[in-house]
Design an enzyme around this catalytic site. Structure first.
Site, PDB file in Angstrom:
ATOM      1  N   LYS A  33     -56.754   2.765 -67.015  1.00 37.78           N
ATOM      2  CA  LYS A  33     -57.656   2.921 -68.152  1.00 37.78           C
ATOM      3  C   LYS A  33     -57.008   2.346 -69.413  1.00 37.78           C
ATOM      4  O   LYS A  33     -57.645   1.615 -70.168  1.00 37.78           O
ATOM      5  CB  LYS A  33     -57.989   4.409 -68.333  1.00 37.78           C
ATOM      6  CG  LYS A  33     -59.139   4.628 -69.267  1.00 37.78           C
ATOM      7  CD  LYS A  33     -59.960   5.851 -68.906  1.00 37.78           C
ATOM      8  CE  LYS A  33     -61.224   5.869 -69.748  1.00 37.78           C
ATOM      9  NZ  LYS A  33     -62.054   7.033 -69.487  1.00 37.78           N
ATOM     10  N   LYS A  77     -68.470   3.538 -54.769  1.00 38.93           N
ATOM     11  CA  LYS A  77     -69.518   3.848 -55.745  1.00 38.93           C
ATOM     12  C   LYS A  77     -69.512   2.844 -56.883  1.00 38.93           C
ATOM     13  O   LYS A  77     -70.540   2.339 -57.286  1.00 38.93           O
ATOM     14  CB  LYS A  77     -69.282   5.240 -56.343  1.00 38.93           C
ATOM     15  CG  LYS A  77     -69.886   6.360 -55.574  1.00 38.93           C
ATOM     16  CD  LYS A  77     -69.748   7.673 -56.340  1.00 38.93           C
ATOM     17  CE  LYS A  77     -68.303   8.042 -56.637  1.00 38.93           C
ATOM     18  NZ  LYS A  77     -67.626   8.777 -55.587  1.00 38.93           N
ATOM     19  N   LYS A 125     -64.803  -3.481 -49.927  1.00 34.60           N
ATOM     20  CA  LYS A 125     -64.662  -2.055 -49.640  1.00 34.60           C
ATOM     21  C   LYS A 125     -65.843  -1.284 -50.228  1.00 34.60           C
ATOM     22  O   LYS A 125     -66.208  -1.498 -51.380  1.00 34.60           O
ATOM     23  CB  LYS A 125     -63.356  -1.554 -50.258  1.00 34.60           C
ATOM     24  CG  LYS A 125     -63.113  -0.100 -50.013  1.00 34.60           C
ATOM     25  CD  LYS A 125     -61.904   0.422 -50.764  1.00 34.60           C
ATOM     26  CE  LYS A 125     -61.848   1.919 -50.584  1.00 34.60           C
ATOM     27  NZ  LYS A 125     -61.092   2.652 -51.550  1.00 34.60           N
TER      28      LYS A 125
HETATM   29  P1  ATP Z   1     -64.943   5.263 -57.028  1.00 32.10           P
HETATM   30  O1  ATP Z   1     -65.675   3.958 -56.972  1.00 32.10           O
HETATM   31  O2  ATP Z   1     -65.298   6.135 -58.204  1.00 32.10           O
HETATM   32  O3  ATP Z   1     -63.465   5.140 -56.771  1.00 32.10           O
HETATM   33  P2  ATP Z   1     -65.417   5.749 -54.307  1.00 32.10           P
HETATM   34  O4  ATP Z   1     -66.762   5.392 -53.839  1.00 32.10           O
HETATM   35  O5  ATP Z   1     -64.304   4.790 -54.048  1.00 32.10           O
HETATM   36  O6  ATP Z   1     -65.519   6.103 -55.843  1.00 32.10           O
HETATM   37  P3  ATP Z   1     -63.739   8.009 -54.029  1.00 32.10           P
HETATM   38  O7  ATP Z   1     -64.156   9.251 -54.712  1.00 32.10           O
HETATM   39  O8  ATP Z   1     -62.700   7.131 -54.638  1.00 32.10           O
HETATM   40  O9  ATP Z   1     -65.055   7.151 -53.721  1.00 32.10           O
HETATM   41  O10 ATP Z   1     -63.316   8.308 -52.542  1.00 32.10           O
HETATM   42  C1  ATP Z   1     -62.988   9.573 -52.035  1.00 32.10           C
HETATM   43  C2  ATP Z   1     -62.297   9.381 -50.706  1.00 32.10           C
HETATM   44  O11 ATP Z   1     -63.215   8.748 -49.798  1.00 32.10           O
HETATM   45  C3  ATP Z   1     -61.101   8.413 -50.756  1.00 32.10           C
HETATM   46  O12 ATP Z   1     -59.903   9.090 -51.016  1.00 32.10           O
HETATM   47  C4  ATP Z   1     -61.086   7.836 -49.372  1.00 32.10           C
HETATM   48  O13 ATP Z   1     -60.386   8.678 -48.501  1.00 32.10           O
HETATM   49  C5  ATP Z   1     -62.540   7.836 -48.972  1.00 32.10           C
HETATM   50  N1  ATP Z   1     -63.147   6.505 -49.121  1.00 32.10           N
HETATM   51  C6  ATP Z   1     -63.823   6.030 -50.186  1.00 32.10           C
HETATM   52  N2  ATP Z   1     -64.291   4.794 -49.957  1.00 32.10           N
HETATM   53  C7  ATP Z   1     -63.889   4.464 -48.712  1.00 32.10           C
HETATM   54  C8  ATP Z   1     -64.061   3.310 -47.864  1.00 32.10           C
HETATM   55  N3  ATP Z   1     -64.760   2.255 -48.260  1.00 32.10           N
HETATM   56  N4  ATP Z   1     -63.512   3.338 -46.642  1.00 32.10           N
HETATM   57  C9  ATP Z   1     -62.821   4.410 -46.218  1.00 32.10           C
HETATM   58  N5  ATP Z   1     -62.622   5.518 -46.937  1.00 32.10           N
HETATM   59  C10 ATP Z   1     -63.159   5.552 -48.173  1.00 32.10           C
HETATM   60 MG    MG Z   2     -62.268   4.997 -54.970  1.00 30.47          MG
END
Ligand code: ATP
Ligand code: MG
Length: 321
Positions: A110, A192, A189
């Site tokens: 950040k 969100k 990957k």
């Molecule tokens: P952000 O974009 O805010 O980082 P995100 O969609 O990546 O959100 P997180 O909250 O970071 O979601 O993810 C929570 C957990 O879900 C991670 O620690 C990981 O274990 C799992 N995860 C998230 N995205 C993936 C992915 N594409 N493949 C496998 N595991 C994932």
């Molecule tokens: Mg993430």
């Protein structure tokens, strides 16, 4: 093993969250003493809308229960229902070197983007350490992205133990299967923040449309293809049975199929895979009292465990007198 993990309440769960984390938690509830919490205090560093935060808190609990979290096996609770953790957080903060936290990536990222961070984001890893240490957890299933925070937790626990005696159980990270790294609809990957997600509980018709729009390569249909290099196949094998996936894989290796067909199969397999959870989710949404009851029971179990640890820490450092 005493297992502990938390889920952020920042949005609806997507396939990455399910296959990369939630599914593995649900497996770990068998044969272990598992504590899972909805991290609403952590979410407060990004969500400043009361109604949204409240709704997401309850929604996350319903999601986990619908996906198979069994409240008779695992303790499910909301982070803020255990105030002991916030007290423990202060004790840990008094011994947390600034430099250690300055190196943590959420804060560093950040800052490097020129944004101003608040203390909550800066101290996030300390609260996370308190979350873990408060339950004498020895195993913390996390994605690779959270490893650094577990190291911080171990550092803080080690420093406290060194100063005040043997107070905290030293936790270990259990890295969740990296091969479960789920691609998003753009092949990157799934995340969100990239806007490329397939959500676990979205309307199957909406999901089908998203799947039909996934970009595929333009090689001739007849050409044989390596399934594991294709995003559609990599998604398919998550929701198809082993036999179904094998059948699709041989189509790829043989060539002469259309991606449109695979997309249709993928949408159907996904709908089947999550059908039972979707049904359970509907039932639970109609019985919010029951969900609140489960969270209330979970909170009292969690508080009981956290109180003991907090007292141990307070005794050791001299603030319980
Ligand atoms: P952000 O974009 O805010 O980082 P995100 O969609 O990546 O959100 P997180 O909250 O970071 O979601 O993810 C929570 C957990 O879900 C991670 O620690 C990981 O274990 C799992 N995860 C998230 N995205 C993936 C992915 N594409 N493949 C496998 N595991 C994932
Ligand atoms: Mg993430």
């Amino acid at each position: 093993m005493r297992v502990l993990s938390g889920i952020q309440t920042t949005g609806r769960p997507h396939w990455g969250n399910y296959f990369g984390a939630i599914r593995q938690w649900i497996e770990l509830q068998e044969g272990n003493d598992a504590y899972y919490f909805i991290a609403n205090l952590h979410a407060l560093t990004t969500i400043r809308d009361r109604d949204l935060l409240r709704a997401l808190t309850l929604d996350s609990a319903i999601d986990l229960l619908a996906l198979g979290l069994n409240p008779e096996r695992a303790t499910l609770f909301v982070q803020s229902d255990v105030p002991e953790v916030s007290e423990l957080c202060w004790l840990l903060m008094t011994g947390a070197p600034m430099g250690l936290l300055e190196r943590c990536h959420a804060y560093k990222d950040k800052k490097s983007r020129g944004l101003s961070a608040d203390v909550g984001l800066f101290a996030y890893p300390v609260l996370m350490a308190a979350d873990i240490l408060a339950y004498d957890a020895d195993t913390v299933p996390v994605g690779e992205d959270q490893l650094q925070h577990i190291e911080v937790c171990r550092d803080l626990a080690g420093a406290f133990n060194h100063r005040f005696g043997d107070v905290f159980v030293m936790p270990k990270a259990k890295i969740m299967d990296a091969s479960a790294r789920v691609p998003g609809t753009d092949g990157e990957k799934m995340s969100k923040s990239y806007g490329n997600t397939l959500e676990v509980f979205e309307d199957p018709r909406v999901q089908r449309k998203k799947i039909m729009r996934i970009k595929t390569d333009s090689r001739p249909m007849e050409q044989a293809k390596e399934p594991k290099q294709d995003v559609l196949f990599n998604l398919y094998r998550l929701v198809g049975t082993a036999e179904e996936s094998e059948a699709i894989a041989s189509l790829y290796r043989r060539g002469g199929f259309g991606y449109g067909e695979i997309k249709k199969e993928l949408a159907e397999a996904a709908e089947r895979f999550f059908a039972e959870s979707r049904e359970r989710r509907r039932e639970m949404e109609a019985d919010l009292e029951k969900v609140r009851q489960i969270l209330g029971d979970g909170a009292s179990r969690a508080r009981q465990a956290a109180r003991q640890v907090l007292h141990r820490a307070q005794d050791a450092c001299g603030v319980r007198w």
